[in-house]
Design a protein around this motif. Structure first.
Motif, PDB file in Angstrom:
ATOM      1  N   ILE A  15     -28.216 -34.129  12.519  1.00  0.00           N
ATOM      2  CA  ILE A  15     -26.780 -34.269  12.785  1.00  0.00           C
ATOM      3  C   ILE A  15     -26.612 -34.558  14.264  1.00  0.00           C
ATOM      4  CG2 ILE A  15     -24.527 -33.135  12.678  1.00  0.00           C
ATOM      5  CD1 ILE A  15     -25.658 -31.389  10.416  1.00  0.00           C
ATOM      6  N   GLY A  16     -26.106 -35.749  14.581  1.00  0.00           N
ATOM      7  CA  GLY A  16     -26.092 -36.236  15.949  1.00  0.00           C
ATOM      8  C   GLY A  16     -25.333 -35.363  16.927  1.00  0.00           C
ATOM      9  N   VAL A  20     -27.620 -40.263  21.506  1.00  0.00           N
ATOM     10  CA  VAL A  20     -26.377 -40.888  21.960  1.00  0.00           C
ATOM     11  C   VAL A  20     -26.116 -42.203  21.236  1.00  0.00           C
ATOM     12  CG1 VAL A  20     -27.459 -42.056  23.945  1.00  0.00           C
ATOM     13  CG2 VAL A  20     -25.007 -41.523  23.994  1.00  0.00           C
ATOM     14  N   GLY A  21     -27.148 -42.992  20.965  1.00  0.00           N
ATOM     15  CA  GLY A  21     -26.936 -44.245  20.257  1.00  0.00           C
ATOM     16  C   GLY A  21     -26.347 -44.030  18.882  1.00  0.00           C
ATOM     17  N   TYR A  22     -26.869 -43.046  18.173  1.00  0.00           N
ATOM     18  CA  TYR A  22     -26.373 -42.711  16.837  1.00  0.00           C
ATOM     19  C   TYR A  22     -24.939 -42.178  16.908  1.00  0.00           C
ATOM     20  CZ  TYR A  22     -27.173 -41.196  11.955  1.00  0.00           C
ATOM     21  OH  TYR A  22     -27.149 -41.036  10.589  1.00  0.00           O
ATOM     22  N   THR A  36     -28.471 -43.190   6.508  1.00  0.00           N
ATOM     23  CA  THR A  36     -27.322 -42.470   7.070  1.00  0.00           C
ATOM     24  C   THR A  36     -26.383 -41.923   6.004  1.00  0.00           C
ATOM     25  OG1 THR A  36     -25.924 -42.628   9.052  1.00  0.00           O
ATOM     26  CG2 THR A  36     -25.550 -44.280   7.339  1.00  0.00           C
ATOM     27  N   PHE A  37     -25.723 -40.813   6.361  1.00  0.00           N
ATOM     28  CA  PHE A  37     -24.651 -40.202   5.566  1.00  0.00           C
ATOM     29  C   PHE A  37     -23.333 -40.334   6.338  1.00  0.00           C
ATOM     30  CE2 PHE A  37     -28.444 -37.416   4.839  1.00  0.00           C
ATOM     31  CZ  PHE A  37     -28.605 -37.600   3.480  1.00  0.00           C
ATOM     32  N   THR A  38     -22.302 -39.659   5.871  1.00  0.00           N
ATOM     33  CA  THR A  38     -21.062 -39.503   6.625  1.00  0.00           C
ATOM     34  C   THR A  38     -20.324 -38.279   6.096  1.00  0.00           C
ATOM     35  OG1 THR A  38     -18.974 -40.559   7.307  1.00  0.00           O
ATOM     36  CG2 THR A  38     -19.703 -40.963   5.053  1.00  0.00           C
ATOM     37  N   GLN A  71     -14.187 -41.336  11.457  1.00  0.00           N
ATOM     38  CA  GLN A  71     -15.010 -40.406  10.700  1.00  0.00           C
ATOM     39  C   GLN A  71     -16.115 -39.841  11.584  1.00  0.00           C
ATOM     40  OE1 GLN A  71     -17.607 -42.610   7.702  1.00  0.00           O
ATOM     41  NE2 GLN A  71     -16.244 -44.286   8.321  1.00  0.00           N
ATOM     42  N   VAL A  72     -16.796 -38.842  11.077  1.00  0.00           N
ATOM     43  CA  VAL A  72     -17.978 -38.303  11.735  1.00  0.00           C
ATOM     44  C   VAL A  72     -19.169 -38.797  10.926  1.00  0.00           C
ATOM     45  CG1 VAL A  72     -19.190 -36.217  12.433  1.00  0.00           C
ATOM     46  CG2 VAL A  72     -16.691 -36.311  12.584  1.00  0.00           C
ATOM     47  N   GLY A  73     -19.880 -39.789  11.460  1.00  0.00           N
ATOM     48  CA  GLY A  73     -20.896 -40.467  10.684  1.00  0.00           C
ATOM     49  C   GLY A  73     -22.293 -40.422  11.258  1.00  0.00           C
ATOM     50  N   ALA A  74     -22.495 -39.661  12.324  1.00  0.00           N
ATOM     51  CA  ALA A  74     -23.828 -39.600  12.942  1.00  0.00           C
ATOM     52  C   ALA A  74     -24.638 -38.470  12.324  1.00  0.00           C
ATOM     53  CB  ALA A  74     -23.721 -39.430  14.456  1.00  0.00           C
TER      54      ALA A  74
END
Length: 345
Positions: free
Chosen positions: A84-85, A93-95, A138-140, A227-230
């Motif tokens: 989880i980013g 940071v990129g994610y 990836t998830f979200t 959204q929170v996608g990282a």
């Protein structure tokens, strides 16, 4: 000392030795239930169906907690697992571009744009390689919305003075708009709303229903914001590099397919959750486009901050942001012209 390979990968002993079955251990901090767990299981099943491969999933933080995932996978505690980013804002940071408050509320669009960026950016791949990591899928958490008790957010002006539980750049923007921010987990928000410690809680539609928060909400505002996608699956690079090519291909293809499955599952769960809220008497509010644009404009501070942080970590933040916006437009166009993958004949 880094353990170079936790995977039980063996060479056959016969003449013209061939690879035997590859066995991998996957660490997941979350429980084996809900849309994310189902999408992760889809990843496992798809990968196993396309290579001589077995993946043993360790659920519920059995191997490591979410805030230790990056280092644990890098060190080989598991061969691969979920990161989880937000727990690693500098290293990942990129994610973290997938967590920005852009106009990016569609789960499938966001995941496919994020997935293509992560696979296509040599700079992000190099940054991950320096951490002994490889990106797989990836998830979200899906679109960020906000539910309230005895209050309603119909405009940006309505946020001022409310006691709000919020996180990330979205929560910071609520604070900038005059909300009184309350530090509280989403799991405690039911009690917070029920007792009056909170007026409103930032969240996601499916999570509201899963946590029964509709019982203590009177309104729920669809923000159409972001959204929170990282959050996604990463692999120990030493292990990955030692895999047969067909196993690598199977893992990467399964990672792409996971975004489609997660999109299907979470979209259905979100739609069902809205109906659950309506049935409970919660007023569903769709934020006016002009008010939504005002939210996006106020959140720009944190987009600019991300660009600076990315630059500090050796990435070209502005170029990545431009590429990501273009990818969001690409997948919005595909959705509008072809429909979602699970809707196509």
């Amino acid at each position: 000392m880094r353990r170079l390979c936790t995977a039980a990968v063996a060479l056959g002993l016969s003449v013209g030795a061939a690879w035997a079955q590859t066995n991998l251990i996957l660490g997941e901090a979350g429980p084996n239930r809900g849309a994310r767990a189902a999408a992760l299981q889809h990843f496992v099943d798809t990968a196993e169906a396309n290579a001589d491969l077995q993946i043993d999933v360790q659920w519920g933080g059995a191997l490591f907690k979410a805030n230790a995932a990056r280092q644990s996978i890098s060190d080989g505690v598991a061969d691969l697992g979920t990161i989880i980013g937000v727990y690693f804002p500098q290293e990942m940071v990129g994610y973290g571009i997938a967590d920005l408050p852009l106009q990016n509320a569609d789960p499938w669009v966001g995941m496919r744009a994020t997935d293509e960026l992560m696979r296509g950016s040599e700079a992000i791949q190099a940054s991950l390689a320096d951490q002994n990591l490889v990106y797989l899928g990836t998830f979200t958490t899906s679109a960020v919305n906000i539910g309230c008790k005895d209050a309603a957010i119909r405009s940006v002006a309505d946020i001022e003075g409310l006691k709000v539980r919020g996180v990330g750049a979205y929560g910071k923007t609520f604070g900038d708009l005059g909300a009184n921010m309350v530090a509280m987990s989403i799991y405690d928000a039911y009690q917070g709303l029920d007792t009056g410690l909170l007026d409103c809680s930032q969240g996601y539609s499916y999570a509201v229903a899963a946590l029964k928060q509709q019982e203590v909400m009177t309104s729920y505002t669809l923000l159409d914001w972001g959204q929170v996608g990282a959050l996604g699956i990463f692999m120990n690079k030493d292990v990955y590099d030692g895999l047969p090519d067909d196993v690598k291909t199977a893992l990467n293809d399964a990672g792409v397919a996971m975004a489609d499955k997660m999109g299907e599952l979470v979209t259905a769960d979100n739609e069902a959750a809205i109906e659950t809220m309506r049935a409970a008497g919660v007023e569903i509010i769709e934020l006016d486009a002009a008010e939504r644009d005002a939210l996006i404009e106020r959140g720009r501070t944190y987009v600019d901050e991300w660009v600076e942080n990315a630059n500090d970590m050796g990435l070209d933040g502005a170029a990545l942001l431009e590429e990501y916006r273009a990818l969001l437009e690409k997948y919005e166009g595909l959705r509008d012209s072809q429909g979602y993958p699970w809707e196509r004949s």
